[in-house]
Design an enzyme around this catalytic site. Structure first.
Site, PDB file in Angstrom:
ATOM      1  N   GLY B  15       0.830  -1.203   0.000  1.00  0.00           N
ATOM      2  CA  GLY B  15       0.000   0.000   0.000  1.00  0.00           C
ATOM      3  C   GLY B  15       0.860   1.245   0.000  1.00  0.00           C
ATOM      4  O   GLY B  15       1.815   1.357   0.772  1.00  0.00           O
ATOM      5  N   GLY B  17      -0.475   4.552   0.092  1.00  0.00           N
ATOM      6  CA  GLY B  17      -1.208   5.751   0.491  1.00  0.00           C
ATOM      7  C   GLY B  17      -0.384   6.483   1.544  1.00  0.00           C
ATOM      8  O   GLY B  17       0.829   6.263   1.677  1.00  0.00           O
ATOM      9  N   PHE B 119     -13.670  21.946  12.519  1.00  0.00           N
ATOM     10  CA  PHE B 119     -14.128  20.656  12.016  1.00  0.00           C
ATOM     11  C   PHE B 119     -15.006  20.010  13.071  1.00  0.00           C
ATOM     12  O   PHE B 119     -14.883  20.303  14.264  1.00  0.00           O
ATOM     13  CB  PHE B 119     -12.924  19.757  11.724  1.00  0.00           C
ATOM     14  CG  PHE B 119     -12.875  19.260  10.309  1.00  0.00           C
ATOM     15  CD1 PHE B 119     -12.413  20.085   9.294  1.00  0.00           C
ATOM     16  CD2 PHE B 119     -13.280  17.975   9.991  1.00  0.00           C
ATOM     17  CE1 PHE B 119     -12.353  19.627   7.994  1.00  0.00           C
ATOM     18  CE2 PHE B 119     -13.222  17.507   8.685  1.00  0.00           C
ATOM     19  CZ  PHE B 119     -12.760  18.324   7.679  1.00  0.00           C
ATOM     20  N   GLN B 239     -18.060   4.053   9.665  1.00  0.00           N
ATOM     21  CA  GLN B 239     -18.603   5.411   9.695  1.00  0.00           C
ATOM     22  C   GLN B 239     -19.370   5.776   8.425  1.00  0.00           C
ATOM     23  O   GLN B 239     -18.876   5.583   7.318  1.00  0.00           O
ATOM     24  CB  GLN B 239     -17.454   6.399   9.860  1.00  0.00           C
ATOM     25  CG  GLN B 239     -17.913   7.848   9.885  1.00  0.00           C
ATOM     26  CD  GLN B 239     -16.803   8.756  10.367  1.00  0.00           C
ATOM     27  OE1 GLN B 239     -15.876   9.080   9.615  1.00  0.00           O
ATOM     28  NE2 GLN B 239     -16.847   9.135  11.624  1.00  0.00           N
ATOM     29  N   HIS B 241     -20.545   9.019   6.666  1.00  0.00           N
ATOM     30  CA  HIS B 241     -20.336  10.470   6.692  1.00  0.00           C
ATOM     31  C   HIS B 241     -21.652  11.134   6.307  1.00  0.00           C
ATOM     32  O   HIS B 241     -22.303  10.710   5.356  1.00  0.00           O
ATOM     33  CB  HIS B 241     -19.236  10.833   5.691  1.00  0.00           C
ATOM     34  CG  HIS B 241     -18.745  12.243   5.808  1.00  0.00           C
ATOM     35  ND1 HIS B 241     -19.542  13.324   5.509  1.00  0.00           N
ATOM     36  CD2 HIS B 241     -17.553  12.746   6.209  1.00  0.00           C
ATOM     37  CE1 HIS B 241     -18.846  14.438   5.705  1.00  0.00           C
ATOM     38  NE2 HIS B 241     -17.636  14.121   6.128  1.00  0.00           N
ATOM     39  N   LEU B 251     -17.867  12.658  -1.538  1.00  0.00           N
ATOM     40  CA  LEU B 251     -17.860  13.356  -0.269  1.00  0.00           C
ATOM     41  C   LEU B 251     -17.890  14.872  -0.408  1.00  0.00           C
ATOM     42  O   LEU B 251     -17.200  15.438  -1.257  1.00  0.00           O
ATOM     43  CB  LEU B 251     -16.605  12.974   0.511  1.00  0.00           C
ATOM     44  CG  LEU B 251     -16.727  13.341   1.982  1.00  0.00           C
ATOM     45  CD1 LEU B 251     -17.566  12.299   2.686  1.00  0.00           C
ATOM     46  CD2 LEU B 251     -15.369  13.443   2.625  1.00  0.00           C
ATOM     47  N   THR B 253     -16.785  17.622   2.070  1.00  0.00           N
ATOM     48  CA  THR B 253     -16.064  17.682   3.341  1.00  0.00           C
ATOM     49  C   THR B 253     -16.829  18.436   4.429  1.00  0.00           C
ATOM     50  O   THR B 253     -17.555  19.398   4.165  1.00  0.00           O
ATOM     51  CB  THR B 253     -14.679  18.326   3.179  1.00  0.00           C
ATOM     52  OG1 THR B 253     -14.101  18.504   4.469  1.00  0.00           O
ATOM     53  CG2 THR B 253     -14.745  19.687   2.504  1.00  0.00           C
ATOM     54  N   GLU B 254     -16.600  17.973   5.660  1.00  0.00           N
ATOM     55  CA  GLU B 254     -17.089  18.657   6.841  1.00  0.00           C
ATOM     56  C   GLU B 254     -16.536  20.081   6.904  1.00  0.00           C
ATOM     57  O   GLU B 254     -17.083  20.951   7.566  1.00  0.00           O
ATOM     58  CB  GLU B 254     -16.537  17.894   8.040  1.00  0.00           C
ATOM     59  CG  GLU B 254     -17.371  17.832   9.237  1.00  0.00           C
ATOM     60  CD  GLU B 254     -16.863  16.662  10.078  1.00  0.00           C
ATOM     61  OE1 GLU B 254     -17.242  15.518   9.774  1.00  0.00           O
ATOM     62  OE2 GLU B 254     -16.081  16.902  11.001  1.00  0.00           O
ATOM     63  N   ARG B 285     -19.860  12.943  13.452  1.00  0.00           N
ATOM     64  CA  ARG B 285     -20.483  12.426  12.227  1.00  0.00           C
ATOM     65  C   ARG B 285     -21.626  11.454  12.495  1.00  0.00           C
ATOM     66  O   ARG B 285     -22.643  11.476  11.800  1.00  0.00           O
ATOM     67  CB  ARG B 285     -19.430  11.729  11.383  1.00  0.00           C
ATOM     68  CG  ARG B 285     -18.496  12.737  10.807  1.00  0.00           C
ATOM     69  CD  ARG B 285     -17.379  12.093  10.054  1.00  0.00           C
ATOM     70  NE  ARG B 285     -16.537  13.157   9.518  1.00  0.00           N
ATOM     71  CZ  ARG B 285     -15.414  12.966   8.877  1.00  0.00           C
ATOM     72  NH1 ARG B 285     -14.963  11.747   8.675  1.00  0.00           N
ATOM     73  NH2 ARG B 285     -14.721  13.982   8.426  1.00  0.00           N
ATOM     74  N   HIS B 366     -18.181   5.611   4.585  1.00  0.00           N
ATOM     75  CA  HIS B 366     -16.993   6.440   4.469  1.00  0.00           C
ATOM     76  C   HIS B 366     -15.730   5.833   5.057  1.00  0.00           C
ATOM     77  O   HIS B 366     -14.684   5.838   4.434  1.00  0.00           O
ATOM     78  CB  HIS B 366     -17.293   7.766   5.166  1.00  0.00           C
ATOM     79  CG  HIS B 366     -16.211   8.781   5.067  1.00  0.00           C
ATOM     80  ND1 HIS B 366     -15.718   9.201   3.854  1.00  0.00           N
ATOM     81  CD2 HIS B 366     -15.521   9.459   6.012  1.00  0.00           C
ATOM     82  CE1 HIS B 366     -14.768  10.111   4.059  1.00  0.00           C
ATOM     83  NE2 HIS B 366     -14.618  10.272   5.360  1.00  0.00           N
ATOM     84  N   ARG B 408     -14.977   7.973  14.328  1.00  0.00           N
ATOM     85  CA  ARG B 408     -13.786   8.790  14.112  1.00  0.00           C
ATOM     86  C   ARG B 408     -14.158  10.253  13.929  1.00  0.00           C
ATOM     87  O   ARG B 408     -15.130  10.575  13.246  1.00  0.00           O
ATOM     88  CB  ARG B 408     -13.056   8.310  12.853  1.00  0.00           C
ATOM     89  CG  ARG B 408     -11.938   9.230  12.438  1.00  0.00           C
ATOM     90  CD  ARG B 408     -11.117   8.693  11.297  1.00  0.00           C
ATOM     91  NE  ARG B 408     -11.757   8.731   9.995  1.00  0.00           N
ATOM     92  CZ  ARG B 408     -11.795   9.803   9.197  1.00  0.00           C
ATOM     93  NH1 ARG B 408     -11.244  10.945   9.580  1.00  0.00           N
ATOM     94  NH2 ARG B 408     -12.375   9.734   8.021  1.00  0.00           N
ATOM     95  N   SER B 413      -8.083  10.860  10.628  1.00  0.00           N
ATOM     96  CA  SER B 413      -7.528   9.750   9.853  1.00  0.00           C
ATOM     97  C   SER B 413      -6.188  10.155   9.266  1.00  0.00           C
ATOM     98  O   SER B 413      -5.207   9.412   9.348  1.00  0.00           O
ATOM     99  CB  SER B 413      -8.470   9.325   8.736  1.00  0.00           C
ATOM    100  OG  SER B 413      -7.790   8.423   7.900  1.00  0.00           O
ATOM    101  N   LEU B 414      -6.142  11.337   8.678  1.00  0.00           N
ATOM    102  CA  LEU B 414      -4.859  11.780   8.106  1.00  0.00           C
ATOM    103  C   LEU B 414      -3.798  11.823   9.204  1.00  0.00           C
ATOM    104  O   LEU B 414      -2.642  11.441   8.995  1.00  0.00           O
ATOM    105  CB  LEU B 414      -5.024  13.136   7.414  1.00  0.00           C
ATOM    106  CG  LEU B 414      -5.896  13.111   6.144  1.00  0.00           C
ATOM    107  CD1 LEU B 414      -6.095  14.526   5.592  1.00  0.00           C
ATOM    108  CD2 LEU B 414      -5.276  12.228   5.069  1.00  0.00           C
TER     109      LEU B 414
END
Ligand SMILES: Cc1cc2nc3c(=O)[nH]c(=O)nc-3n(C[C@H](O)[C@H](O)[C@H](O)COP(=O)(O)OP(=O)(O)OC[C@H]3O[C@@H](n4cnc5c(N)ncnc54)[C@H](O)[C@@H]3O)c2cc1C
Ligand code: SF4
Ligand code: FES
Lengths: 241, 595
Positions: B15, B17, B119, B239, B241, B251, B253-254, B285, B366, B408, B413-414
């Site tokens: 992976g 990412g 956020f 989750q 979203h 998505l 975004t929030e 969320r 999400h 979450r 997450s980031l």
């Protein structure tokens, strides 16, 4: 609505020559994207159709292709934009992007493109120690704005493979590589502008650009590619960034 | 078929990412590392993350990592392990600064520091007001993280195997010996022989019909580990979203609500005022997704349909700013500048201009809070007793540390990717320093090659998309925002049937080798099916409501019985054994969660 889609097919395992596959789909919706249509062909009609895709909303850069003669991302091109208003059937023609070797159907070899990208040192270079307070480097909003546009690139290759200069000579680094050079050359925190200008100032660099604007029109991220190239040309000519 | 080629490395990372590449940068400092990715690294779904990365930098106002930790624990509905959350929120500050030093072009505020926005669920713990904590680069923060990490990997000459898909883990008793992968371009099998293996393969939102997740998010790494005896932790917590584009799931975004956007129902009411009187549209969320469902159920969707409006037009936003006594006012230009990609999405896919008109939104599948269990050093756990499987690591969305618990918070997450990706890299480098390269077992690829042959040659009559569609429909109808025993039982039943049909009747058109995405999609569907089954099995057993797991038949949180993590282990007969591990508490005592 009905969609008639013609897809340029190629599978060297089966047949040395490329051919056109023609498919008809019913019950498509105006808001379907070309990717949705390709998925229906692959899933419902012919599973051997090969294409790259991932995000399905124009942010990963996997599915640049030539759609009705112009490059775009399949997932960002809604079919309604390809037909006449009110028409109850739409004709679509899809081919792989031009100028890179086709491997299978809509999949091309990205390596020559990535090689050009890597040649411009597309990474942040600053060997000065980071601030002693352990915090971020500072940058003014105005300095940040100078390279904002070129940070948006998703390396989809739509620009480079729509460029006649690139078609004429694959050694030309191409618009995408210049966009990524621009992103660092104009970053006030970076210190290697000179090395990058050397690369893009070379005979296979920016001077190959004939300001045809195909790249700017093709860019799904709406980056003003030709303007970025022009800014790099000015930096080369004046020695100032 | 030809014998697989064998490659030898100290460590392989599956992976590319945010989690995988962050680990590669750190492991690569001393170990010889390969990064294997089925997509070109820059096409990983980290690039789709929009709103921001959470860290208490306090660039705009007072903030502390302890507040971030409390918000995270509260957001998790007290299911997160508080020692891990402390690590997340403390490390976050340094790692975000480190990303900036790597060249990440964050937006800036006037004094030249990194810009931050509000956020959902992030607050000043003293005033309970939303706090500026989400560090961002416009609404393409994930894109900038992914690009920056890839660029730094190129700079450090990381060995990438792009468009290689890992399909099996080579595990011998309690050791790992590497992975088996397919080179997508020519269909050849490859063995990566290594001392250490890390999974960073992201989530599995494609189990559901409407999702923000890429087509490629099919949970491969989690399914591979599960089939090799690794338990899956907290799978019932997935989750939804609240703001996906109606029908498409893309998505929004929030960050839109962070900039002042509000949710409006069919009666023109800003309904979140009723559900979360103090932070309203910026509640967690799970809370907002449930509120949208309830509004729709009560007939207050837009035109009675199953969606509501997200309104970020300056007229509406400024009206509510004024009403709430906020000094801030926004303009169209401000929205265009702060949310350019969102504006582009809604114009492209909906023909809606968000500076002029509201956007139709509905909850979208999400994020997987659950996954491969790890400790704070990203080492994979074999059981609820915290026994480590030496040499195996996981980080990012595929892993469950657990810092997100039952729900979450946005931007975490980031943070999780870079914090725990880094820790995995550091730990792996140490491990490789002292560990021996253990020999490969005989024919390590035999079993998985046989499975691929089976799928390729099976003379069934069911194509991947029909089975996938059935799975997505039952999971959406029966295991989503609200749950109840009978519906989950139905999902379990349906999924068993789908699994049987998959095993017996799956068929592919493409029998070739090169770019056989037909075959790979069929195999990926097998992964999704196993994960959907683990989700339903874990969910039906948890007889309480907590975070994203909201049950009509057990509407209350039950701390006496359920302050526990679920471990679901796949058995050879296809059933799941469920065991439980107590949550690690700390400074924050569980209390009712009000926003
Ligand atoms: C639209 C959207 C917006 C988001 N916005 C935010 C946000 O603002 N803030 C935030 O904190 N979080 C956000 N998230 C969540 C966050 O982006 C993801 O959870 C996170 O990026 C996952 O990163 P990862 O490194 O774990 O995996 P990914 O980035 O998904 O990468 C997975 C990698 O694994 C590879 N892979 C998968 N399977 C295999 C295999 N079998 N073999 C080889 N390689 C494989 C893929 O090629 C890819 O490289 C958002 C998510 C979405 C979907
Ligand atoms: S500049 Fe635009 S068209 Fe060119 S590679 Fe980048 S995103 Fe694609
Ligand atoms: S699929 Fe990601 S850009 Fe089209």
């Amino acid at each position: 609505m009905q969609v008639n889609i013609k897809i340029r097919r190629y599978n060297p395992e089966k047949q040395a020559k490329a051919w056109w596959g023609e498919y008809t789909l019913q019950d498509c919706s105006r808001t379907d994207s070309v990717l949705d249509v390709l998925h229906r062909v692959k899933w419902e009609i012919d599973g051997t159709l090969a294409l790259r895709r991932s995000c399905a909303h124009g942010v990963c850069g996997s599915d640049a292709m030539r759609i009705n003669g112009a490059n775009s991302l399949a997932c960002k091109m809604l079919i309604s934009r390809l037909g006449k208003e009110g028409a109850d059937s739409i004709n679509i023609q899809v081919e792989p992007i031009l100028g890179l070797p086709v491997l299978k159907d809509l999949i091309v070899d990205m390596e020559p493109f990535m090689e050009h990208y890597r040649s411009v040192l597309p990474y942040f270079i600053n060997d000065e120690p980071a601030p002693a307070d352990g915090r971020e480097r500072l940058q003014s909003q105005a300095d940040r704005e100078k390279f904002d546009d070129t940070t948006k690139c998703i390396l989809c290759a739509a620009c480079t493979t729509s460029c006649p200069s690139y078609w004429a000579n694959g050694k030309y680094v191409g618009p995408a590589a210049i966009v990524n050079a621009h992103r660092f050359i104009f970053d006030s925190r970076d210190e290697a502008a000179e090395s990058r200008l050397n690369v893009v100032g070379d005979t296979f660099g920016v001077w190959r650009c004939r300001t045809i604007f195909n790249c700017t029109n093709a860019c799904p991220r709406e980056i003003e590619v030709t303007k970025a190239i022009a800014e790099v040309k000015v930096a080369l000519a004046t020695g100032k960034v | 078929m030809a014998n697989p080629t064998v490659h030898t490395f100290d460590a392989v990372i599956v992976g590319a990412g945010g989690a995988g590449m962050m680990a590669a940068l750190y492991a690569g400092k001393s170990a010889n590392v390969a990064v294997i990715s089925k997509l070109y690294p820059t096409r990983s779904h980290t690039g789709a993350a929009q709103g921001g990365i959470g860290a208490a930098l306090a660039n705009l106002e007072e903030d502390k990592w302890e507040w971030h930790a409390y918000d995270t624990v509260k957001g998790s509905d007290y299911l997160a392990d508080q020692d891990a959350v402390d690590v997340l929120c403390q490390d976050a500050i340094d790692v975000v600064v480190e990303l900036e030093h790597m060249g990440l072009p964050f937006d800036r505020i006037e004094n030249g520091r990194i810009s931050q926005r509000r956020f959902g669920g992030h607050t000043n713990n003293e005033t309970n007001r939303p706090v500026y904590r989400a560090c961002h680069a416009a609404d393409r923060t994930g894109h900038m993280i992914l690009q920056t990490l890839y660029q730094n990997c190129l700079k450090n000459k990381v060995n990438f195997f792009d468009e290689y898909q890992v399909v099996d883990l080579i595990r011998v008793d309690d050791t790992v010996r590497g992975v088996v992968a397919i080179n997508i371009a020519d269909g050849s099998f490859h063995i990566f022989h290594s001392k250490a293996v890390m999974f960073a393969t992201g989530g599995w939102g494609r189990c559901w019909e409407v999702t923000s997740n890429a087509h490629s998010l099919t949970g491969d790494g989690a399914a591979i580990c599960m089939r090799r005896g690794i338990p899956m932790q907290d799978m019932e917590f997935f989750q939804f979203h609240p703001t996906g584009i109606f029908k498409l799931g893309i998505l929004i975004t929030e960050g839109v609500r962070g900039e002042g956007g509000v949710l409006i129902n069919g009666e023109g009411e800003r309904f979140m005022e009723r559900y979360a009187p103090s932070i309203k549209d910026l509640a967690s969320r799970d809370v907002v997704s449930r509120a949208i469902y309830l509004e729709v159920q009560a007939g207050r969707g837009i035109n009675g349909k199953n969606y509501v409006h997200l309104d970020v037009t300056p007229e509406t936003v400024n009206h509510y700013f004024e009403k709430d006594g906020e000094d801030m006012r926004i303009s169209r230009e401000y929205i265009e500048q702060k949310l350019p990609d969102i504006a582009d999405f809604t114009r492209t896919y909906l023909g809606v201009d968000p500076v002029k008109d509201p956007m139709p939104v509905q909850p979208t599948a999400h994020y997987a809070m659950g996954g491969i269990p790890t400790n704070v050093d990203s080492e994979v756990l074999l059981d609820a007793e915290n026994r480590v499987l030496p040499g195996l690591y996981a980080a990012g969305e595929v892993a469950c540390v657990s810092v997100h618990g039952a729900n979450r918070l946005g931007t975490n997450s980031l943070t999780d990717l870079v914090v725990f990706g880094k820790r995995a890299g550091v730990r792996m480098a140490d491990f490789c320093d002292s560990a021996e390269l253990l020999p490969l077992p005989d024919n390590p690829a035999e079993e998985i090659m046989a499975e691929f042959d089976r799928i390729r040659n099976n003379e069934g009559n069911m194509k991947t998309y029909t089975l996938r569609d059935r799975m997505q429909k039952t999971m959406t109808a029966n295991v989503s925002v609200f749950r109840v025993h009978d519906q989950m039982a139905k999902a379990i039943n349906d999924m068993d049937e789908i699994k049987t049909d998959y095993t017996r009747f799956i068929t592919v058109d493409d029998k070739g080798k090169q770019f056989n995405t037909d075959l790979l999609e069929a195999w990926e569907l097998g992964c999704l099916i196993d994960l959907a089954r683990a989700t339903a099995a874990s969910a039906i057993a948890r007889t309480e409501s907590r975070g994203a797991h909201a049950r009509d038949d057990y509407p209350e949180r039950d701390d006496d019985n359920w302050l526990t993590h679920t471990f679901a282990t796949l058995q050879s007969d296809g059933s799941f054994e469920l065991t439980y591990k107590p949550v690690t508490l700390g400074r924050y005592e569980p209390k009712p969660r009000v926003y």
